[in-house]
Enzyme design. Structure first.
Site, PDB file in Angstrom:
ATOM      1  N   LEU A 126      -2.724  26.394 -18.081  1.00 28.39           N
ATOM      2  CA  LEU A 126      -3.877  26.871 -18.857  1.00 28.39           C
ATOM      3  C   LEU A 126      -5.008  25.868 -18.735  1.00 28.39           C
ATOM      4  O   LEU A 126      -4.790  24.658 -18.806  1.00 28.39           O
ATOM      5  CB  LEU A 126      -3.480  26.980 -20.348  1.00 28.39           C
ATOM      6  CG  LEU A 126      -4.592  27.410 -21.320  1.00 28.39           C
ATOM      7  CD1 LEU A 126      -4.837  28.917 -21.208  1.00 28.39           C
ATOM      8  CD2 LEU A 126      -4.226  27.074 -22.775  1.00 28.39           C
ATOM      9  N   HIS A 134     -10.326  21.627 -42.261  1.00 29.15           N
ATOM     10  CA  HIS A 134     -10.462  21.282 -40.837  1.00 29.15           C
ATOM     11  C   HIS A 134      -9.143  20.708 -40.300  1.00 29.15           C
ATOM     12  O   HIS A 134      -8.715  21.023 -39.201  1.00 29.15           O
ATOM     13  CB  HIS A 134     -11.583  20.271 -40.631  1.00 29.15           C
ATOM     14  CG  HIS A 134     -12.944  20.777 -41.035  1.00 29.15           C
ATOM     15  ND1 HIS A 134     -13.402  22.012 -40.662  1.00 29.15           N
ATOM     16  CD2 HIS A 134     -13.937  20.217 -41.786  1.00 29.15           C
ATOM     17  CE1 HIS A 134     -14.626  22.187 -41.160  1.00 29.15           C
ATOM     18  NE2 HIS A 134     -14.964  21.119 -41.844  1.00 29.15           N
ATOM     19  N   ASP A 163     -13.492  29.796 -37.124  1.00 26.44           N
ATOM     20  CA  ASP A 163     -14.336  29.714 -38.328  1.00 26.44           C
ATOM     21  C   ASP A 163     -13.513  29.969 -39.584  1.00 26.44           C
ATOM     22  O   ASP A 163     -12.514  30.691 -39.555  1.00 26.44           O
ATOM     23  CB  ASP A 163     -15.472  30.749 -38.204  1.00 26.44           C
ATOM     24  CG  ASP A 163     -16.611  30.468 -39.172  1.00 26.44           C
ATOM     25  OD1 ASP A 163     -16.679  29.348 -39.733  1.00 26.44           O
ATOM     26  OD2 ASP A 163     -17.442  31.380 -39.380  1.00 26.44           O
TER      27      ASP A 163
HETATM   28  C1  IPE Z   1     -19.692  28.332 -35.575  1.00 23.18           C
HETATM   29  O1  IPE Z   1     -19.310  28.347 -36.899  1.00 23.18           O
HETATM   30  C2  IPE Z   1     -19.424  26.990 -34.952  1.00 23.18           C
HETATM   31  C3  IPE Z   1     -18.033  26.638 -34.751  1.00 23.18           C
HETATM   32  C4  IPE Z   1     -17.002  27.374 -35.022  1.00 23.18           C
HETATM   33  C5  IPE Z   1     -17.798  25.340 -34.153  1.00 23.18           C
HETATM   34  P1  IPE Z   1     -20.347  28.014 -38.088  1.00 23.18           P
HETATM   35  O2  IPE Z   1     -19.573  28.097 -39.335  1.00 23.18           O
HETATM   36  O3  IPE Z   1     -21.033  26.737 -37.792  1.00 23.18           O
HETATM   37  O4  IPE Z   1     -21.391  29.208 -37.947  1.00 23.18           O
HETATM   38  P2  IPE Z   1     -22.372  29.842 -39.019  1.00 23.18           P
HETATM   39  O5  IPE Z   1     -23.141  28.718 -39.627  1.00 23.18           O
HETATM   40  O6  IPE Z   1     -21.515  30.527 -40.048  1.00 23.18           O
HETATM   41  O7  IPE Z   1     -23.201  30.807 -38.259  1.00 23.18           O
HETATM   42  C1  IPE Z   2     -15.168  26.127 -38.817  1.00 28.77           C
HETATM   43  O1  IPE Z   2     -15.024  26.214 -40.186  1.00 28.77           O
HETATM   44  C2  IPE Z   2     -15.221  24.699 -38.314  1.00 28.77           C
HETATM   45  C3  IPE Z   2     -16.539  24.303 -37.806  1.00 28.77           C
HETATM   46  C4  IPE Z   2     -17.598  25.036 -37.778  1.00 28.77           C
HETATM   47  C5  IPE Z   2     -16.655  22.960 -37.283  1.00 28.77           C
HETATM   48  P1  IPE Z   2     -16.248  26.083 -41.194  1.00 28.77           P
HETATM   49  O2  IPE Z   2     -16.385  24.636 -41.586  1.00 28.77           O
HETATM   50  O3  IPE Z   2     -17.476  26.674 -40.631  1.00 28.77           O
HETATM   51  O4  IPE Z   2     -15.709  26.916 -42.411  1.00 28.77           O
HETATM   52  P2  IPE Z   2     -16.538  27.908 -43.362  1.00 28.77           P
HETATM   53  O5  IPE Z   2     -17.283  28.844 -42.479  1.00 28.77           O
HETATM   54  O6  IPE Z   2     -17.445  27.034 -44.170  1.00 28.77           O
HETATM   55  O7  IPE Z   2     -15.498  28.583 -44.180  1.00 28.77           O
HETATM   56 MG    MG Z   3     -18.259  28.534 -40.728  1.00 27.15          MG
END
Ligand code: IPE
Ligand code: IPE
Ligand code: MG
Length: 251
Positions: A135, A41, A24
């Site tokens: 792995l 990303h 995240d």
């Molecule tokens: C969780 O992260 C999903 C992934 C890492 C794929 P999100 O960014 O979607 O979660 P919330 O919305 O902060 O709970």
């Molecule tokens: C994690 O990063 C990737 C996915 C959930 C696919 P985010 O896109 O959720 O990044 P933040 O949480 O907005 O910083």
């Molecule tokens: Mg996120």
């Protein structure tokens, strides 16, 4: 730095056999730099490479990465398609290297919702890495813990309705055999990056007794030393599974 930490991991005790990661913070990483989210990303892909290599070095057996949740379908179409494009890129670019490293890739989740070209790219990496023994890498794509449990409930309900199953015979093993993770042990350690203290619908059944490690680092900045630090943190924990701790006398 990384090699010192790795030495400490090796001396520190049990290495978690199964590590799961909620990757995240890509969006915030990009925002901090005035960049569009999709570049966060893209940068995050490098961290995937880092953590896979670090997991192999540390002797982790199974690495499960949350790449795209069922709720992530609610993001703007442009972001969803950027993420799907990156999954394809990852699958095409990394296949040879993963195979060389002995990484066997599996994809878990509701792949029916994923577009055809992403699905075929990820199925190719699964096919092309089969048999890797260093792995097991689970990529969780279009995955949601509640949806996974609902699928199990529907399957069991069908069996009961068809007269093949007595509800009293439903037990943990029967449920686990119907989860996407069938045959795998539950994660020993869950890492969530970017400082968020929540599960966000990840592996709700499997995380029942998993140790949690929250890292403040945004995913694109997460490198193998952060993984090793998480493992060192895990090695300091006492897992009790509802029992009394070691060294406590019965009274
Ligand atoms: C969780 O992260 C999903 C992934 C890492 C794929 P999100 O960014 O979607 O979660 P919330 O919305 O902060 O709970
Ligand atoms: C994690 O990063 C990737 C996915 C959930 C696919 P985010 O896109 O959720 O990044 P933040 O949480 O907005 O910083
Ligand atoms: Mg996120």
């Amino acid at each position: 730095m990384a090699s010192d930490l790795l030495d400490r991991v090796r001396l520190g005790g049990t290495v978690p056999s199964h590590v799961a990661v909620i990757m995240d913070g890509n969006g915030r990483w990009a925002r901090e730099r005035g960049l569009p989210r999709h570049l966060g990303h893209r940068e995050g892909m490098k961290s995937v490479r880092e953590v896979v290599e670090g997991a192999v070095e540390a002797g982790v057996d199974i690495l499960t990465l949350f790449a795209f949740s069922t709720e992530n379908w609610k993001r703007p179409a442009q972001e969803v398609s950027a993420l799907m494009g990156l999954l394809q890129l990852y699958a095409r670019k990394e296949r040879t290297e993963l195979r060389r490293q002995g990484v066997e890739v599996h994809v878990l989740g509701d792949l029916e919702r994923v577009d055809e070209s992403t699905r075929s790219a990820v199925l190719e990496i699964v096919e092309g890495t089969r048999g890797g023994e260093s792995l097991r890498l689970n990529l969780m794509i279009s995955y949601g813990g509640r949806e996974e449990i609902l699928r199990v409930a529907r399957t069991l309900a069908d069996r009961v309705q068809a007269g093949h199953l007595d509800p009293d015979d439903i037990d943990n093993t029967m449920v686990e055999d119907l989860l996407f993770t069938r045959g795998l042990p539950s994660p020993d350690l869950l890492i969530r990056t970017s400082g968020e203290h929540r599960i966000s619908n990840f592996m709700l059944w499997q995380l029942a007794y998993t140790e949690l490690h929250i890292s403040p680092v945004f995913w694109p900045d997460f490198h193998r030393e952060h993984l090793f630090e998480a493992v060192l943190d895990f090695q300091r924990r006492e897992r009790r599974f509802g029992r009394v701790g070691a060294g406590i006398e019965a009274s």
